[in-house]
Write a protein that holds these residues in place. Structure first.
Motif, PDB file in Angstrom:
ATOM      1  N   THR A 136      -1.286   6.340   4.534  1.00 40.81           N
ATOM      2  CA  THR A 136       0.157   6.426   4.724  1.00 40.81           C
ATOM      3  C   THR A 136       0.504   6.934   6.116  1.00 40.81           C
ATOM      4  O   THR A 136      -0.078   7.898   6.608  1.00 40.81           O
ATOM      5  N   THR A 137       1.445   6.238   6.761  1.00 41.37           N
ATOM      6  CA  THR A 137       1.974   6.681   8.059  1.00 41.37           C
ATOM      7  C   THR A 137       3.493   6.750   7.956  1.00 41.37           C
ATOM      8  O   THR A 137       4.084   6.380   6.943  1.00 41.37           O
ATOM      9  N   ALA A 138       4.126   7.191   9.032  1.00 41.51           N
ATOM     10  CA  ALA A 138       5.585   7.272   9.032  1.00 41.51           C
ATOM     11  C   ALA A 138       6.210   5.889   8.902  1.00 41.51           C
ATOM     12  O   ALA A 138       7.299   5.731   8.346  1.00 41.51           O
ATOM     13  N   GLU A 139       5.512   4.863   9.428  1.00 44.55           N
ATOM     14  CA  GLU A 139       6.054   3.502   9.417  1.00 44.55           C
ATOM     15  C   GLU A 139       5.648   2.718   8.181  1.00 44.55           C
ATOM     16  O   GLU A 139       6.412   1.875   7.698  1.00 44.55           O
ATOM     17  N   ARG A 140       4.465   2.966   7.668  1.00 33.42           N
ATOM     18  CA  ARG A 140       3.941   2.137   6.597  1.00 33.42           C
ATOM     19  C   ARG A 140       3.327   3.009   5.503  1.00 33.42           C
ATOM     20  O   ARG A 140       2.684   4.014   5.781  1.00 33.42           O
ATOM     21  N   GLY A 141       3.514   2.578   4.263  1.00 37.41           N
ATOM     22  CA  GLY A 141       2.983   3.337   3.138  1.00 37.41           C
ATOM     23  C   GLY A 141       1.547   2.960   2.828  1.00 37.41           C
ATOM     24  O   GLY A 141       1.002   1.987   3.352  1.00 37.41           O
ATOM     25  N   ALA A 142       0.912   3.740   1.948  1.00 32.14           N
ATOM     26  CA  ALA A 142      -0.447   3.447   1.520  1.00 32.14           C
ATOM     27  C   ALA A 142      -0.457   2.126   0.764  1.00 32.14           C
ATOM     28  O   ALA A 142       0.473   1.812   0.026  1.00 32.14           O
ATOM     29  N   ALA A 143      -1.504   1.337   0.971  1.00 29.09           N
ATOM     30  CA  ALA A 143      -1.604   0.044   0.294  1.00 29.09           C
ATOM     31  C   ALA A 143      -3.044  -0.436   0.335  1.00 29.09           C
ATOM     32  O   ALA A 143      -3.811  -0.074   1.238  1.00 29.09           O
ATOM     33  N   LEU A 144      -3.397  -1.253  -0.647  1.00 31.27           N
ATOM     34  CA  LEU A 144      -4.704  -1.885  -0.679  1.00 31.27           C
ATOM     35  C   LEU A 144      -4.741  -3.006   0.353  1.00 31.27           C
ATOM     36  O   LEU A 144      -3.875  -3.878   0.367  1.00 31.27           O
ATOM     37  N   LEU A 145      -5.767  -2.997   1.228  1.00 32.22           N
ATOM     38  CA  LEU A 145      -5.892  -4.006   2.274  1.00 32.22           C
ATOM     39  C   LEU A 145      -6.968  -5.042   1.977  1.00 32.22           C
ATOM     40  O   LEU A 145      -6.858  -6.185   2.403  1.00 32.22           O
ATOM     41  N   GLY A 146      -8.036  -4.637   1.280  1.00 27.44           N
ATOM     42  CA  GLY A 146      -9.107  -5.584   1.019  1.00 27.44           C
ATOM     43  C   GLY A 146     -10.329  -4.930   0.428  1.00 27.44           C
ATOM     44  O   GLY A 146     -10.288  -3.783  -0.025  1.00 27.44           O
ATOM     45  N   VAL A 147     -11.445  -5.669   0.447  1.00 27.05           N
ATOM     46  CA  VAL A 147     -12.696  -5.213  -0.153  1.00 27.05           C
ATOM     47  C   VAL A 147     -13.783  -5.150   0.928  1.00 27.05           C
ATOM     48  O   VAL A 147     -13.959  -6.085   1.703  1.00 27.05           O
ATOM     49  N   LEU A 148     -14.490  -4.040   0.974  1.00 28.49           N
ATOM     50  CA  LEU A 148     -15.561  -3.840   1.951  1.00 28.49           C
ATOM     51  C   LEU A 148     -16.788  -4.646   1.542  1.00 28.49           C
ATOM     52  O   LEU A 148     -17.229  -4.585   0.385  1.00 28.49           O
TER      53      LEU A 148
END
Length: 316
Positions: free
Chosen positions: A153-165
């Motif tokens: 989480t940042t000031a501009e964007r919230g926590a989110a799933l991006l992908g799989v390692l």
């Protein structure tokens, strides 16, 4: 349990296979190489959830060349509603890994160095991948593969799933060690690889009632397939604008309401299919199989397609 939230561990009997994570209550995503110890005809695994619950799983699709595998959860009613909300990665995003091999291993984290690069997997397939830089220089990242990559989480964007390692890059000076450059598959690439998350698949399962008039041949095809055991389709809780296609269209090519074989359908058939899918979306939301926050956007898009067809236009 080394993971948290929607991260899971995969086992065959007492043998740990690797990491994975819940896309929905019904499906777990992992790296295909995590299943390398399964026998050729073996498809059943044990999915260990973050609260310690173990549920049955069945490997339903493996894409070796892209290092991806999908596992169907056989007891979805035992899965708590801790599903991720997905998003597209951006260069410079801070990321973290929710899974670690053991409680004695550190969590991984760092920044996204490239959000979409052409990458050739160890399995030989060419994919669009995220290039990640890990701040933890471990020299060996074995055991982390298959786990979720989540944006911090940042000031501009919230926590989110991006992908799989999926893979670690070798140190070019010492090939027996790994550099701190890792590769992950973003959700858009995952969705494009598995037909389970395409609109065509959903509509083929949700065939309209036999009373709905259809061209000769389609009814016979339905009669031949209606008795087949088809697992209930689910949609991954990814924001509508980030679904494959990039324009918010339902996945499946052009976002139109296709027939079971991809051919255009009549207005009556489109209405029947639209109503069935709208009803199913409501039911899945109530059962916790789909993120309720995404239902409204999907309903509007389906209704718009049906209205466009009724007015003599084309579905978008």
């Amino acid at each position: 349990m080394p993971g948290s939230g929607y991260a899971v561990d995969l086992y065959q009997a007492d043998r740990p296979l690797g990491a994975g994570f819940l896309l929905t209550r019904c499906f777990v995503l992992t790296a295909d190489h995590c299943l390398r110890y399964l026998a050729g005809d073996e498809e059943h695994v044990s999915v260990h959830l973050g609260d310690g619950t173990a549920v049955g799983g069945r490997v339903c699709r493996r894409i070796e060349e892209a290092d991806l595998a999908l596992i169907e959860v056989l007891e979805p009613e035992l899965v708590p509603l801790t599903l991720p909300v997905g998003d597209l990665p951006r260069r410079g995003d801070r990321w973290r890994g929710l899974h670690r091999p053991t409680l004695g291993d550190p969590h991984l984290g760092g920044h996204v160095d490239a959000d979409a690069v052409d990458y050739t997997c160890v399995g030989g397939g060419r994919i669009q991948a995220m290039q990640l830089v890990a701040e933890q220089a471990l020299g060996d990242y074995s055991g982390y593969s298959g786990g979720p990559v989540e944006r911090v989480t940042t000031a501009e964007r919230g926590a989110a799933l991006l992908g799989v390692l999926i893979e670690q890059y070798p140190d070019r000076q010492a090939p027996d060690r790994a550099a701190n450059v890792l590769f992950a598959v973003p959700l858009r690439e995952v969705m494009s690889r598995f037909p389970h998350f395409r609109t065509g698949h959903l509509l083929r399962v949700l065939e309209p009632p036999a009373s709905v008039a259809e061209p000769v041949g389609r009814h016979e095809e339905q009669s031949a397939t209606r008795g087949a055991a088809v697992p209930p389709p689910v949609a991954v809780p990814v924001p509508v604008n980030d679904l494959p296609g990039g324009d918010g269209a339902l996945p499946g090519g052009d976002g139109a309401l296709p027939g079971g074989d991809g051919a255009p359908v009549s207005v009556d058939v489109a209405v029947a299919k639209g109503e069935a899918l709208l009803s199913a979306l409501k039911e899945w939301s109530e059962r916790g199989l789909i993120d309720p926050g995404q239902v409204a956007g999907l309903q509007v898009h389906i209704a718009k397609n049906v209205v466009d067809l009724a007015l003599g236009g084309e579905a978008s």
